[in-house]
Design a protein around this motif. Structure first.
Motif, PDB file in Angstrom:
ATOM      1  N   ASP A   5      -3.976   6.137  -5.784  1.00 23.22           N
ATOM      2  CA  ASP A   5      -4.623   6.491  -4.528  1.00 23.22           C
ATOM      3  C   ASP A   5      -4.366   5.481  -3.415  1.00 23.22           C
ATOM      4  OD1 ASP A   5      -7.467   7.613  -6.413  1.00 23.22           O
ATOM      5  OD2 ASP A   5      -5.746   8.768  -5.671  1.00 23.22           O
ATOM      6  N   GLU A   6      -3.669   4.400  -3.708  1.00 27.21           N
ATOM      7  CA  GLU A   6      -3.424   3.394  -2.685  1.00 27.21           C
ATOM      8  C   GLU A   6      -2.605   3.978  -1.554  1.00 27.21           C
ATOM      9  OE1 GLU A   6      -1.602  -0.051  -4.269  1.00 27.21           O
ATOM     10  OE2 GLU A   6      -3.373  -0.703  -5.376  1.00 27.21           O
ATOM     11  N   PRO A   7      -2.949   3.639  -0.279  1.00 25.45           N
ATOM     12  CA  PRO A   7      -2.167   4.147   0.846  1.00 25.45           C
ATOM     13  C   PRO A   7      -0.769   3.552   0.839  1.00 25.45           C
ATOM     14  CG  PRO A   7      -3.703   2.464   1.580  1.00 25.45           C
ATOM     15  CD  PRO A   7      -4.033   2.741   0.144  1.00 25.45           C
ATOM     16  N   GLU A   8       0.164   4.284   1.404  1.00 29.23           N
ATOM     17  CA  GLU A   8       1.534   3.802   1.513  1.00 29.23           C
ATOM     18  C   GLU A   8       1.580   2.738   2.607  1.00 29.23           C
ATOM     19  OE1 GLU A   8       5.416   3.480   0.341  1.00 29.23           O
ATOM     20  OE2 GLU A   8       3.847   4.757  -0.525  1.00 29.23           O
ATOM     21  N   LEU A   9       1.977   1.555   2.238  1.00 26.80           N
ATOM     22  CA  LEU A   9       2.008   0.452   3.191  1.00 26.80           C
ATOM     23  C   LEU A   9       3.302   0.462   3.986  1.00 26.80           C
ATOM     24  CD1 LEU A   9       0.670  -2.483   0.968  1.00 26.80           C
ATOM     25  CD2 LEU A   9      -0.603  -1.143   2.634  1.00 26.80           C
ATOM     26  N   PRO A  10       3.248   0.035   5.254  1.00 27.69           N
ATOM     27  CA  PRO A  10       4.499  -0.175   5.986  1.00 27.69           C
ATOM     28  C   PRO A  10       5.377  -1.153   5.230  1.00 27.69           C
ATOM     29  CG  PRO A  10       2.603  -0.307   7.463  1.00 27.69           C
ATOM     30  CD  PRO A  10       2.059  -0.256   6.069  1.00 27.69           C
ATOM     31  N   ARG A  11       6.686  -0.962   5.322  1.00 28.12           N
ATOM     32  CA  ARG A  11       7.617  -1.787   4.551  1.00 28.12           C
ATOM     33  C   ARG A  11       7.414  -3.280   4.808  1.00 28.12           C
ATOM     34  NH1 ARG A  11      10.984  -2.376   0.140  1.00 28.12           N
ATOM     35  NH2 ARG A  11      12.744  -3.721   0.650  1.00 28.12           N
ATOM     36  N   GLY A  12       7.251  -3.670   6.074  1.00 26.59           N
ATOM     37  CA  GLY A  12       7.092  -5.087   6.386  1.00 26.59           C
ATOM     38  C   GLY A  12       5.837  -5.673   5.771  1.00 26.59           C
ATOM     39  N   VAL A  13       4.733  -4.935   5.833  1.00 23.36           N
ATOM     40  CA  VAL A  13       3.477  -5.408   5.244  1.00 23.36           C
ATOM     41  C   VAL A  13       3.609  -5.526   3.732  1.00 23.36           C
ATOM     42  CG1 VAL A  13       1.044  -4.841   4.886  1.00 23.36           C
ATOM     43  CG2 VAL A  13       2.093  -4.475   7.130  1.00 23.36           C
ATOM     44  N   ALA A  14       4.248  -4.521   3.115  1.00 26.25           N
ATOM     45  CA  ALA A  14       4.436  -4.562   1.657  1.00 26.25           C
ATOM     46  C   ALA A  14       5.295  -5.755   1.256  1.00 26.25           C
ATOM     47  CB  ALA A  14       5.083  -3.262   1.181  1.00 26.25           C
ATOM     48  N   LEU A  15       6.328  -6.051   2.044  1.00 29.62           N
ATOM     49  CA  LEU A  15       7.177  -7.213   1.755  1.00 29.62           C
ATOM     50  C   LEU A  15       6.380  -8.506   1.879  1.00 29.62           C
ATOM     51  CD1 LEU A  15      10.454  -6.172   3.614  1.00 29.62           C
ATOM     52  CD2 LEU A  15      10.207  -6.513   1.148  1.00 29.62           C
TER      53      LEU A  15
END
Length: 311
Positions: A5-15
């Protein structure tokens, strides 16, 4: 909330949080997100943020621009990671600097130092609060300083914004003057004298009486630090507000028993400070463990997805 259920994070934030999936194949073993960010920061430190491009970073690393996009898919993500790297996290010393005011003053000095070390960070557009580990650490440190003061969470955040806003504005002005010194070969005294002379020529007592009075008093030749003065007066007001809040019985619930105590004698106790440090160390280890857990979960999902696709 489960991992699914976790939201999809923006790529930069996930990195930034270390939870983005890594490329399955890379051009060379030397390539990594960390190395790309390091090279980009070196370019920005030398020539400013405008000099940073995927092509420039790739050339510095000896790769093609397309090879970088396998790791950092957009320049905005790269800038976010550069900002995260350059601002770093507050030191343990700032969190143990003394009472709430001394801690906030220490955070201000550290932030200002970071801006002057990496002035290009001041050119990064503000689009919101960066949801990255280091930005969270700065906010957490400011809120930690104000815990137990009787202020509400909203009021603590507002005080933290006073500190960070002053640091940002001070950094902007100081970095601008430093750039003028480098480009024109001026020193502080030469710049102040030139500004004073210019204002004395343009500003008349008839049109701008109060400003002219200040000029005649030597305001543009004064060597005191206006930003430290402004912060100090702001914190004076916060101190008065805290004193009122602590006298208000209705605000008693805003004080957490685990927050920094208002009693300076207790706050300075050696064993208490050691216990505080042990808590901070444990919290740091927990953040590292949770980051590793999220990364492992992401990699496990990627493996299962590949297995399903292959099967």
């Amino acid at each position: 909330m489960s991992d699914v259920d976790e939201p999809e994070l923006p790529r930069g934030v996930a990195l930034a949080w270390g939870i983005a999936a890594n490329p399955q194949r890379g051009p060379k073993r030397e390539m990594s997100v960390e190395r790309i960010v390091e090279a980009a920061v070196e370019i920005a430190d030398a020539d400013g943020l405008a000099a940073v491009s995927m092509a420039a970073v790739a050339a510095k690393l000896g790769f093609t621009p397309m090879s970088l996009y396998r790791y950092v898919s957009a320049k905005d993500d790269l800038v976010l990671l550069m900002q995260e790297e350059a601002t770093g996290a507050p030191s343990d010393a700032s969190r143990a600097a003394g009472d709430w005011r001394e801690q906030l003053e220490a955070l201000y000095r550290e932030q200002l130092h970071n801006y002057l070390q990496h002035p290009w960070v001041l050119d990064v557009p503000i689009t919101g609060v960066p949801a990255t580990p280091n930005s969270a650490a700065w906010m957490d440190a400011g809120l930690h300083a104000l815990a137990g003061t009787g202020l509400t969470h909203e009021e603590r955040l507002a005080v933290m914004l006073l500190v960070t806003g002053t640091a940002h504005w001070a950094g902007t002005v100081m970095a601008g003057y430093a750039r003028t010194q480098r480009e024109r070969g001026f020193d502080d005294q030469s710049i102040a004298s030139a500004e004073d002379a210019l204002f004395r020529t343009l500003i008349t007592a008839d049109a701008y009486p109060d400003l002219r009075e200040a000029i005649d008093a030597g305001v543009f030749l004064d060597e005191s630090d206006p930003f430290s003065f402004s912060l100090a007066r702001g914190l004076d007001g916060v101190a008065d507000f805290i004193a009122e809040a602590q006298r208000d019985p209705a605000r008693a619930t805003a004080r957490e028993p685990w927050g920094a105590p208002a009693d300076a004698e207790i706050a300075g106790d050696k064993k208490f400070r050691e216990a505080q440090k042990a808590v901070r160390d444990a919290e740091r280890m927990l953040r590292v463990a949770r980051k590793a857990e999220r990364q492992a979960a992401r990699e496990a999902r990627d493996r299962h997805a590949r297995q399903r696709a292959e099967g």
